[in-house]
Enzyme design. Structure first.
Site, PDB file in Angstrom:
ATOM      1  N   ALA A 121      58.457  19.976  40.116  1.00 47.21           N
ATOM      2  CA  ALA A 121      58.423  20.478  38.739  1.00 47.21           C
ATOM      3  C   ALA A 121      58.432  19.311  37.770  1.00 47.21           C
ATOM      4  CB  ALA A 121      59.628  21.373  38.480  1.00 47.21           C
TER       5      ALA A 121
ATOM      6  N   LYS B 261      60.399  11.998  34.023  1.00 47.79           N
ATOM      7  CA  LYS B 261      59.555  12.965  34.738  1.00 47.79           C
ATOM      8  C   LYS B 261      58.183  12.355  35.039  1.00 47.79           C
ATOM      9  CE  LYS B 261      60.686  16.308  36.031  1.00 47.79           C
ATOM     10  NZ  LYS B 261      61.490  16.647  37.245  1.00 47.79           N
TER      11      LYS B 261
ATOM     12  N   TYR C 244      63.512  11.275  28.917  1.00 47.41           N
ATOM     13  CA  TYR C 244      63.269  12.444  29.770  1.00 47.41           C
ATOM     14  C   TYR C 244      61.801  12.484  30.173  1.00 47.41           C
ATOM     15  CZ  TYR C 244      62.607  17.355  31.018  1.00 47.41           C
ATOM     16  OH  TYR C 244      62.259  18.510  31.666  1.00 47.41           O
TER      17      TYR C 244
ATOM     18  N   ILE D 189      64.436  28.656  36.184  1.00 45.41           N
ATOM     19  CA  ILE D 189      63.177  28.951  36.892  1.00 45.41           C
ATOM     20  C   ILE D 189      63.443  29.112  38.390  1.00 45.41           C
ATOM     21  CG2 ILE D 189      60.835  28.145  37.416  1.00 45.41           C
ATOM     22  CD1 ILE D 189      60.820  26.635  34.756  1.00 45.41           C
TER      23      ILE D 189
END
Ligand code: UDP
Length: 323
Positions: A117, A153, A149, A12
């Site tokens: 992000a 995040k 994960y 990205i």
């Protein structure tokens, strides 16, 4: 405007860098090339408005210098991909949490706007359809490293929002749903590049589980457009935004589409998660974003359809394979 993109040599990040440069902005990329690659930025290396720095975002000395120089930070550096998370859980947790800690500390020191992000993984295995930003997260057992994960995040999101509330730092959180397009590698588990490469090589397409699990695949170019609009929207800071497509397809349906588009006769093979990941695995059956908050904020939502995206990915992979 000078943008610092952490993870700018990633999938990205490289598209974002290209888009900003094309519109006359200056870009600094910091990337340790752990999952990103120089191939992704081959088309922009040497651009007069691009500076590339090979380093880890956890290096506070480097980040101190770079954050001071920029006007806005897009923090995309992270360990991503289900396969990578299962194979290297320590790296995933440490990179994601400590990296964001360092970048946020520097953003606050120099009072720079930051877009962080995040991922739809933070919704975990909630069965709600669609997922709205303020929904509960439902994470599975710590036995499954997949959830580390999601959790790492989620910590990034908590920390970003904490800086917003405690220090008034302009922080925008973007939760990317399955984002796809050219330059994505299948190496870390992502399904579309894997299926397309398998089909083009004449290998059977490997469907994990029943293939009845569904995903919504959004185009990377649309994700970049969304992020850029959020970054300049004065009232965006302090909130979380889903970014993704709402068009759902089953993984078996995706395999059929890839076989049809590539003209491959290789067929499909169903394999268990255990075989695929070498251990048991917790997958979710559906994952659909609610994009109303995004639409209201920036008057735009990702819309490129899957056939168009697959055409681009097939063309890219064919070229890579010399076909
Ligand atoms: N998947 C699959 N075969 C593969 C890779 C992935 O069937 O070779 C499945 C995976 O189990 C998941 C879906 O495709 O249900 C999407 O996987 P991906 O890793 O791209 O994204 P996720 O939504 O899991 O983050």
């Amino acid at each position: 405007m000078k943008a610092l993109i952490t993870g700018g040599a990633g999938f990205i990040g490289s598209h974002l860098a290209e888009s900003l440069l094309a519109d006359g902005h200056e870009v600094i990329i910091v990337d340790d090339l752990s999952t990103g690659s120089m191939r992704n930025i081959a088309g922009i290396v040497g651009h007069k408005s691009l500076q590339f720095v090979l380093d880890d975002v956890r290096n506070a000395g480097t980040m101190n210098v770079l954050v001071e120089k920029c006007d806005i930070i897009y923090h995309l550096a992270a360990a991503v991909g289900v396969q990578l998370i299962v194979d290297e859980p320590v790296r995933t947790i440490e990179t994601n949490i400590h990296g964001t800690e360092v970048v946020l500390e520097m953003a606050n020191k120099y009072r720079k706007k930051i877009v962080i992000a995040s991922t739809s993984e933070v919704y975990g295995k909630s069965e709600r359809v669609p997922f709205c930003e303020d929904d509960d997260t439902v994470l599975g057992s710590t036995r499954f490293s997949r959830w580390s994960y999601a959790c790492s995040k989620a910590i990034d999101e908590f920390l970003g929002l904490a800086y917003y509330h405690q220090y008034d730092l302009p922080v925008i959180i973007v939760r990317f749903f399955n984002t796809v397009g050219p330059r994505q590698t299948g190496q870390y588990g992502m399904v579309i590049p894997r299926f397309v490469e398998q089909a083009l090589k004449g290998h059977k397409i490997t469907i994990y589980g029943t293939g009845k699990q569904c995903r919504c695949f959004g185009f990377v170019g649309d994700a970049v457009e969304s992020v850029r609009r959020l970054a300049v929207s004065p009232t965006a800071p302090g909130r979380v935004y889903n970014v993704g497509s709402t068009n759902e397809i089953s993984i078996e349906g995706l395999a059929d589409k890839v076989l049809a588009m590539t003209g491959s006769k290789a067929g499909k093979e169903f394999i268990s998660y255990e075989q695929a990941y070498g251990r048991d695995f917790d997958d979710m059956m559906r994952r659909v974003p609610c994009v109303e908050r995004l639409r209201n904020q920036i008057n735009y939502v990702p819309e490129t359809d899957l056939d168009e995206i697959l055409r681009l990915v097939v063309a890219e992979k064919k070229e890579g394979l010399g076909k």
